[in-house]
Design a protein around this motif. Sequence first.
Motif, PDB file in Angstrom:
ATOM      1  N   LEU A  27      -3.311 -67.551 -94.372  1.00  0.00           N
ATOM      2  CA  LEU A  27      -4.032 -67.412 -93.114  1.00  0.00           C
ATOM      3  C   LEU A  27      -4.974 -66.222 -93.199  1.00  0.00           C
ATOM      4  N   ASP A  28      -6.162 -66.360 -92.615  1.00  0.00           N
ATOM      5  CA  ASP A  28      -7.198 -65.341 -92.732  1.00  0.00           C
ATOM      6  C   ASP A  28      -7.953 -65.253 -91.420  1.00  0.00           C
ATOM      7  N   GLU A  29      -8.066 -64.036 -90.875  1.00  0.00           N
ATOM      8  CA  GLU A  29      -8.758 -63.870 -89.593  1.00  0.00           C
ATOM      9  C   GLU A  29     -10.256 -64.112 -89.681  1.00  0.00           C
ATOM     10  N   ASP A  30     -10.816 -64.192 -90.876  1.00  0.00           N
ATOM     11  CA  ASP A  30     -12.260 -64.323 -91.027  1.00  0.00           C
ATOM     12  C   ASP A  30     -12.740 -65.749 -91.249  1.00  0.00           C
ATOM     13  N   VAL A  31     -11.830 -66.703 -91.386  1.00  0.00           N
ATOM     14  CA  VAL A  31     -12.238 -68.100 -91.628  1.00  0.00           C
ATOM     15  C   VAL A  31     -11.469 -69.032 -90.705  1.00  0.00           C
ATOM     16  N   THR A  32     -12.062 -70.179 -90.444  1.00  0.00           N
ATOM     17  CA  THR A  32     -11.442 -71.209 -89.608  1.00  0.00           C
ATOM     18  C   THR A  32     -11.475 -72.523 -90.391  1.00  0.00           C
ATOM     19  N   PRO A  33     -10.516 -72.727 -91.292  1.00  0.00           N
ATOM     20  CA  PRO A  33     -10.548 -73.930 -92.126  1.00  0.00           C
ATOM     21  C   PRO A  33     -10.179 -75.198 -91.346  1.00  0.00           C
ATOM     22  N   SER A  34     -10.761 -76.293 -91.771  1.00  0.00           N
ATOM     23  CA  SER A  34     -10.446 -77.599 -91.186  1.00  0.00           C
ATOM     24  C   SER A  34      -9.144 -78.115 -91.766  1.00  0.00           C
ATOM     25  N   THR A  53       5.263 -71.971 -95.050  1.00  0.00           N
ATOM     26  CA  THR A  53       5.521 -71.976 -96.486  1.00  0.00           C
ATOM     27  C   THR A  53       5.568 -70.565 -97.060  1.00  0.00           C
ATOM     28  N   THR A  54       4.897 -69.612 -96.405  1.00  0.00           N
ATOM     29  CA  THR A  54       4.953 -68.195 -96.744  1.00  0.00           C
ATOM     30  C   THR A  54       5.145 -67.450 -95.428  1.00  0.00           C
ATOM     31  N   ALA A  55       6.133 -66.565 -95.362  1.00  0.00           N
ATOM     32  CA  ALA A  55       6.472 -65.882 -94.105  1.00  0.00           C
ATOM     33  C   ALA A  55       5.248 -65.281 -93.423  1.00  0.00           C
ATOM     34  N   ILE A  56       5.220 -65.403 -92.087  1.00  0.00           N
ATOM     35  CA  ILE A  56       4.175 -64.793 -91.267  1.00  0.00           C
ATOM     36  C   ILE A  56       4.822 -63.552 -90.653  1.00  0.00           C
ATOM     37  N   THR A  61      -2.501 -64.065 -83.717  1.00  0.00           N
ATOM     38  CA  THR A  61      -2.523 -65.304 -82.957  1.00  0.00           C
ATOM     39  C   THR A  61      -3.039 -66.410 -83.858  1.00  0.00           C
ATOM     40  N   VAL A  62      -2.286 -67.468 -83.961  1.00  0.00           N
ATOM     41  CA  VAL A  62      -2.678 -68.639 -84.729  1.00  0.00           C
ATOM     42  C   VAL A  62      -2.996 -69.736 -83.722  1.00  0.00           C
ATOM     43  N   THR A  63      -4.166 -70.341 -83.860  1.00  0.00           N
ATOM     44  CA  THR A  63      -4.606 -71.392 -82.953  1.00  0.00           C
ATOM     45  C   THR A  63      -4.930 -72.640 -83.747  1.00  0.00           C
ATOM     46  N   ILE A  64      -4.397 -73.785 -83.304  1.00  0.00           N
ATOM     47  CA  ILE A  64      -4.832 -75.073 -83.832  1.00  0.00           C
ATOM     48  C   ILE A  64      -5.715 -75.660 -82.747  1.00  0.00           C
ATOM     49  N   GLN A  65      -6.941 -76.026 -83.130  1.00  0.00           N
ATOM     50  CA  GLN A  65      -7.926 -76.437 -82.137  1.00  0.00           C
ATOM     51  C   GLN A  65      -8.677 -77.683 -82.580  1.00  0.00           C
ATOM     52  N   ALA A  66      -9.127 -78.443 -81.581  1.00  0.00           N
ATOM     53  CA  ALA A  66      -9.981 -79.602 -81.818  1.00  0.00           C
ATOM     54  C   ALA A  66     -11.427 -79.133 -81.721  1.00  0.00           C
ATOM     55  N   THR A 114     -14.217 -87.552 -82.607  1.00  0.00           N
ATOM     56  CA  THR A 114     -14.902 -87.384 -83.881  1.00  0.00           C
ATOM     57  C   THR A 114     -15.226 -85.912 -84.098  1.00  0.00           C
ATOM     58  N   GLY A 115     -14.815 -85.373 -85.233  1.00  0.00           N
ATOM     59  CA  GLY A 115     -15.002 -83.964 -85.554  1.00  0.00           C
ATOM     60  C   GLY A 115     -13.864 -83.493 -86.431  1.00  0.00           C
ATOM     61  N   THR A 116     -13.340 -82.313 -86.141  1.00  0.00           N
ATOM     62  CA  THR A 116     -12.264 -81.754 -86.958  1.00  0.00           C
ATOM     63  C   THR A 116     -11.175 -81.137 -86.089  1.00  0.00           C
ATOM     64  N   VAL A 117      -9.995 -80.991 -86.699  1.00  0.00           N
ATOM     65  CA  VAL A 117      -8.924 -80.165 -86.156  1.00  0.00           C
ATOM     66  C   VAL A 117      -8.839 -78.986 -87.110  1.00  0.00           C
ATOM     67  N   GLU A 118      -8.889 -77.771 -86.547  1.00  0.00           N
ATOM     68  CA  GLU A 118      -8.977 -76.557 -87.353  1.00  0.00           C
ATOM     69  C   GLU A 118      -7.814 -75.622 -87.047  1.00  0.00           C
ATOM     70  N   ILE A 119      -7.641 -74.639 -87.947  1.00  0.00           N
ATOM     71  CA  ILE A 119      -6.677 -73.571 -87.688  1.00  0.00           C
ATOM     72  C   ILE A 119      -7.434 -72.254 -87.715  1.00  0.00           C
ATOM     73  N   ASP A 120      -7.170 -71.420 -86.726  1.00  0.00           N
ATOM     74  CA  ASP A 120      -7.862 -70.142 -86.589  1.00  0.00           C
ATOM     75  C   ASP A 120      -6.819 -69.049 -86.406  1.00  0.00           C
ATOM     76  N   SER A 121      -6.988 -67.949 -87.111  1.00  0.00           N
ATOM     77  CA  SER A 121      -6.072 -66.807 -86.997  1.00  0.00           C
ATOM     78  C   SER A 121      -6.857 -65.597 -86.530  1.00  0.00           C
ATOM     79  N   ALA A 122      -6.281 -64.842 -85.613  1.00  0.00           N
ATOM     80  CA  ALA A 122      -6.928 -63.623 -85.128  1.00  0.00           C
ATOM     81  C   ALA A 122      -5.913 -62.496 -85.176  1.00  0.00           C
ATOM     82  N   GLY A 123      -6.295 -61.399 -85.763  1.00  0.00           N
ATOM     83  CA  GLY A 123      -5.416 -60.243 -85.865  1.00  0.00           C
ATOM     84  C   GLY A 123      -5.918 -59.337 -86.964  1.00  0.00           C
TER      85      GLY A 123
END
Length: 148
Positions: A27-34, A53-56, A61-66, A114-123
Amino acid sequence: MTAIIQGSQLRTLLLGSTPVSKATGTLDEDVTPSLFTIAGGEVLITALWAKVTTAITVANTVTIQANPTTGDTATIVAGDLGTADTLAGTVIGWEPDSAAFTRNGPPAQAVVSTGTVEIDSAGTNVDGAMTVYCTWVPLTDGATLVAA
């Protein structure tokens, strides 16, 4: 004669597709991968959950977004997964009637276009990784959802 359906048949009947999965990488606060790509219209995500899969361990804040091609980006589920360490192997769902993650909670549901579901991390110094799983059914004839 008794007819017994198999587990995979029951899962398809209740949840739709065979689960599609995508590993997040670190997880990386600077990228929002699809995580997933939706094409051809709307789909109903019948179950959305993650397995760490690797301890957090770092508060973030982890967000899964459409993120639809047309329209506004919308949060499906979000929460701080690092204040109290979330260990590898933990299954993450969401709290009913809330947009907050919960450990070993039920899977989220959402309608996405139509689009993507992404994961975004902030911290700060975000860490950890997970694999996100999804089952779905098309709401628009011909609509699809695949791992990004």
